[in-house]
Design a protein around this motif. Structure first.
Motif, mmCIF file in Angstrom:
data_model
loop_
_atom_site.group_PDB
_atom_site.id
_atom_site.type_symbol
_atom_site.label_atom_id
_atom_site.label_comp_id
_atom_site.label_asym_id
_atom_site.label_seq_id
_atom_site.Cartn_x
_atom_site.Cartn_y
_atom_site.Cartn_z
ATOM 1 N N VAL A 75 0.841 -1.194 0.000
ATOM 2 C CA VAL A 75 0.000 0.000 0.000
ATOM 3 C C VAL A 75 0.880 1.248 0.000
ATOM 4 O O VAL A 75 0.638 2.189 -0.744
ATOM 5 N N ARG A 76 1.927 1.239 0.846
ATOM 6 C CA ARG A 76 2.867 2.354 0.927
ATOM 7 C C ARG A 76 4.286 1.811 0.868
ATOM 8 O O ARG A 76 4.537 0.672 1.210
ATOM 9 N N ASP A 77 5.196 2.670 0.473
ATOM 10 C CA ASP A 77 6.605 2.279 0.422
ATOM 11 C C ASP A 77 7.337 2.653 1.702
ATOM 12 O O ASP A 77 8.434 3.194 1.674
ATOM 13 N N THR A 78 6.711 2.380 2.837
ATOM 14 C CA THR A 78 7.366 2.608 4.123
ATOM 15 C C THR A 78 7.196 1.355 4.968
ATOM 16 O O THR A 78 6.386 0.496 4.672
ATOM 17 N N SER A 79 7.975 1.287 6.028
ATOM 18 C CA SER A 79 7.849 0.156 6.938
ATOM 19 C C SER A 79 6.948 0.555 8.096
ATOM 20 O O SER A 79 6.415 1.665 8.136
ATOM 21 N N PHE A 80 6.801 -0.324 9.071
ATOM 22 C CA PHE A 80 5.965 -0.014 10.222
ATOM 23 C C PHE A 80 6.546 1.145 11.040
ATOM 24 O O PHE A 80 5.843 1.795 11.795
ATOM 25 N N THR A 81 7.844 1.413 10.851
ATOM 26 C CA THR A 81 8.471 2.512 11.581
ATOM 27 C C THR A 81 8.233 3.852 10.910
ATOM 28 O O THR A 81 8.500 4.890 11.500
ATOM 29 N N GLY A 82 7.769 3.827 9.669
ATOM 30 C CA GLY A 82 7.564 5.066 8.936
ATOM 31 C C GLY A 82 8.784 5.506 8.154
ATOM 32 O O GLY A 82 8.788 6.567 7.544
ATOM 33 N N VAL A 83 9.835 4.690 8.150
ATOM 34 C CA VAL A 83 11.056 5.018 7.428
ATOM 35 C C VAL A 83 10.808 4.820 5.934
ATOM 36 O O VAL A 83 10.256 3.806 5.517
ATOM 37 N N THR A 84 11.214 5.784 5.140
ATOM 38 C CA THR A 84 10.998 5.693 3.698
ATOM 39 C C THR A 84 12.028 4.786 3.048
ATOM 40 O O THR A 84 13.028 4.409 3.670
ATOM 41 N N VAL A 85 11.818 4.457 1.786
ATOM 42 C CA VAL A 85 12.734 3.599 1.032
ATOM 43 C C VAL A 85 14.115 4.245 0.933
ATOM 44 O O VAL A 85 15.139 3.576 1.102
ATOM 45 N N GLU A 86 14.151 5.549 0.668
ATOM 46 C CA GLU A 86 15.423 6.251 0.543
ATOM 47 C C GLU A 86 16.199 6.215 1.857
ATOM 48 O O GLU A 86 17.417 6.022 1.877
ATOM 49 N N LYS A 89 17.655 2.742 2.338
ATOM 50 C CA LYS A 89 18.827 2.545 1.484
ATOM 51 C C LYS A 89 20.045 3.242 2.074
ATOM 52 O O LYS A 89 21.144 2.701 2.054
ATOM 53 N N LEU A 90 19.834 4.433 2.623
ATOM 54 C CA LEU A 90 20.941 5.162 3.238
ATOM 55 C C LEU A 90 21.469 4.412 4.452
ATOM 56 O O LEU A 90 22.683 4.272 4.629
ATOM 57 N N LEU A 91 20.575 3.890 5.265
ATOM 58 C CA LEU A 91 20.992 3.160 6.457
ATOM 59 C C LEU A 91 21.715 1.868 6.115
ATOM 60 O O LEU A 91 22.682 1.483 6.762
#
Length: 129
Positions: A75-86, A89-91
């Protein structure tokens, strides 16, 4: 028949993307190494379990062609933490880990400053009796 399997795996390795931000931890690089190890003799390699080899190829091919991503869309490109895909990738790129190693925390800095020993020396040994 082994030659056909070998060629199919080579084609899969060519199609599999590499993530240059994950040096030494990239799935594409790992896959290439495993194929090179499994088919050391190239097309002449004798495969002990052809059914398992074919199943492994089919599984990897389905992952590479995004079968499950299309079957189970997000549904969204975030996880349950609300962290975005970008941000993910940075992490995961390793650059954040390098920055953490370069920057010392406040506690570690204070411990080094007020300690008579450096933390690299390790704990003091008790005198032997």
């Amino acid at each position: 028949m082994s030659a056909t399997r070998y060629r199919r795996f080579l084609k899969l390795c060519e199609e599999w993307p590499r993530d240059e931000s994950k040096k030494g931890r990239d799935l594409g690089t790992f896959l290439r190494q495993r194929v090179a190890h499994a088919f050391r003799e190239g097309e002449n390699t004798q495969i002990s379990d052809p059914e398992k080899c074919d199943q492994m190829y089919e599984n990897l091919a389905r992952i590479n062609s995004n079968v499950y991503r299309e079957r189970f869309p997000r549904v969204r490109d975030t996880s349950f933490t609300g962290v975005t895909v970008e941000e993910c990738k940075l992490l995961l790129s390793g650059s954040m880990q390098q920055m953490d190693e370069e920057k010392k925390g406040l506690w570690k800095t204070l411990m080094e400053r007020f300690s008579s020993k450096s933390p690299e020396d390790g704990p003091a040994k008790a005198p032997e009796k």
